[in-house]
Design a protein around this motif. Sequence first.
Motif, short mmCIF file in Angstrom:
data_model
loop_
_atom_site.label_atom_id
_atom_site.label_comp_id
_atom_site.label_asym_id
_atom_site.label_seq_id
_atom_site.Cartn_x
_atom_site.Cartn_y
_atom_site.Cartn_z
N SER A 112 0.81 -1.15 -0.02
CA SER A 112 0.03 -0.02 0.00
C SER A 112 0.87 1.24 0.07
O SER A 112 2.25 1.27 0.41
CB SER A 112 -0.94 0.16 1.21
N ARG A 113 0.21 2.40 -0.49
CA ARG A 113 0.96 3.73 -0.24
C ARG A 113 0.56 4.48 1.07
O ARG A 113 -0.60 4.61 1.25
CB ARG A 113 0.55 4.59 -1.49
N TRP A 114 1.55 4.72 1.80
CA TRP A 114 1.29 5.31 2.93
C TRP A 114 1.63 6.73 3.13
O TRP A 114 2.54 7.44 2.63
CB TRP A 114 2.21 4.64 4.11
N GLY A 115 0.58 7.51 3.95
CA GLY A 115 0.89 8.97 4.37
C GLY A 115 0.63 10.00 2.83
O GLY A 115 0.54 9.67 1.88
N GLU A 116 1.39 10.98 3.24
CA GLU A 116 1.35 12.12 2.32
C GLU A 116 2.49 11.75 1.45
O GLU A 116 2.43 12.19 0.06
CB GLU A 116 1.38 13.52 2.67
N SER A 117 3.54 10.95 1.93
CA SER A 117 4.60 10.88 0.98
C SER A 117 4.44 9.79 0.05
O SER A 117 5.15 9.48 -1.09
CB SER A 117 5.80 10.20 1.88
N GLY A 118 3.37 9.00 0.10
CA GLY A 118 3.12 7.78 -0.62
C GLY A 118 3.79 6.68 -0.88
O GLY A 118 4.17 6.03 -1.71
N ALA A 119 4.95 6.43 0.27
CA ALA A 119 5.81 5.58 0.50
C ALA A 119 5.15 3.94 0.16
O ALA A 119 3.95 3.88 0.78
CB ALA A 119 6.65 5.19 1.80
N THR A 120 5.78 3.08 -0.52
CA THR A 120 5.12 1.83 -0.71
C THR A 120 5.83 1.03 0.41
O THR A 120 6.98 0.86 0.65
CB THR A 120 5.68 1.25 -2.20
N VAL A 121 4.94 0.12 1.30
CA VAL A 121 5.37 -0.55 2.57
C VAL A 121 4.32 -1.70 2.27
O VAL A 121 3.40 -1.54 2.22
CB VAL A 121 5.38 0.28 3.67
#
Length: 476
Positions: A112-121
């Motif tokens: 999923s993309r997380w937070g405002e940064s859209g990091a993939t975790v």
Amino acid sequence: MTDPDPLAIDIARRAFLSRSAGLGLGAIALNSLLSQAQAETTSPWQFAPRARRVIFLTQSGGPSQLELYDHKPGLEEWAGIELPDSVRMGQRLTGMTANQKQLVMPSRTKFSRWGESGATVSEWLPHIGSVADNLCFIKSMRTDQINHAPAMTKFLTGHQLAGRPSVGGWVSYGLGTENQNFPDFIVLISRMQRPSDQPLYDHYWGSGFLPSSFQGVKLRNSRDPVLYLRDPDGLPRSLRRNMLDGLGELNQHHLETAGDPEITTRIRQYEMAYRMQTSIPELTDLSDESEETFELYGPDSRRAGSYAANCILARRLVERGVRFIQLFHPDWDHHSRLPSWCTARCRDTDQASAALVQDLKRRGLLDDTLVVWGGEFGRGVAGQGDWKSPEAGRDHHPRCFTVWLAGGGVKPGITWGKTDDFSYNVAENPVEVHDLHATILHLLGLDHARFTYRFQGLDFRLTGVEEHSPVHEILA
């Protein structure tokens, strides 16, 4: 021209104090203040730091970037197909997979993309995902070592052969201490709930050719975190003090005769052990931690020696001014049963790692504390064994892996570097192990190129003789 050796200056001061006042308690206190003043004096390799201390969350065994951080959805189309030669390019394999076809195994998890940064975790790391906007992901790490011991040795000392100082030892040598009651460099190893066959060697936190006072002090997962620290029953504190004063005088006389700097280390360590008789029990007694803190770090945080409990200890050590804290969590070596074993390690570490970042931030400690998360290498895209089976795993892969950093002058909420469509090669902005070391030193206000130690006629440095540099693009 070689910079003055701070240790030689310190020995000279000690010799002067010994001749003028002996090694009584007052002289020891005065000498301690002089040593502290020296540590606070700017050396030629120092400049204004962004971080004052480091917590290194070392995940031993090679966590799979393909299952944790490096999302490659296109691999579904390659499932069961042999990795193209144009991607592999003849790169070395271990003996465990060199004789099998390199059939692509897609990631065993969802992202999923997380937070405002859209990091993939990965969905296996929901708590780390929830703090992604505080993290800086480096997805283009690479090394040249394919087996665990040399890779971890290089990851932590800058060289694949044992005998060099660890990064924590270098930091301790370069910056000195911020406290008088704890060693500068402390190591915490997770107490696993099932036996781990992965060795953690002492040289991972050793001092190498530096004086042994700069090696990491390992706290044991037992009633006595440091062996032989407690006084025997019936031995009064005053008798211990008198014994150490007498021993100090003998050691000082030996130092003047032999000139061996290790004698200075011995004197210091005896005095440190005396102070640790009080400081270590106070540190490891978590009874003053709130219920909310244990809930933040997760249920395993109440189990002494767990990774979660060690994360709480790491925060407590930061509060007490310890310079370098290194946690080791083993058993990330998933050659088989990857879906079950990797998720187990994620359960061990996910909530506590995220909680540590949150806890430091809410206490105002994250800005000047650098947190580093990572292992010695990554895992390959080919399945080891039958790629379709839940029993399949992944082999070692040194050519690309992921680490993350938080706090301590690092830009939050960014991702640096990129791998190819197979997470097999670095495609953009490669970061070598020595570049990571240079970045850590830079954030601590140490110029990695000038920060050297003369040994056997050579000026050694953590980052080796090749050209390396901090990753300036990730610095705040």
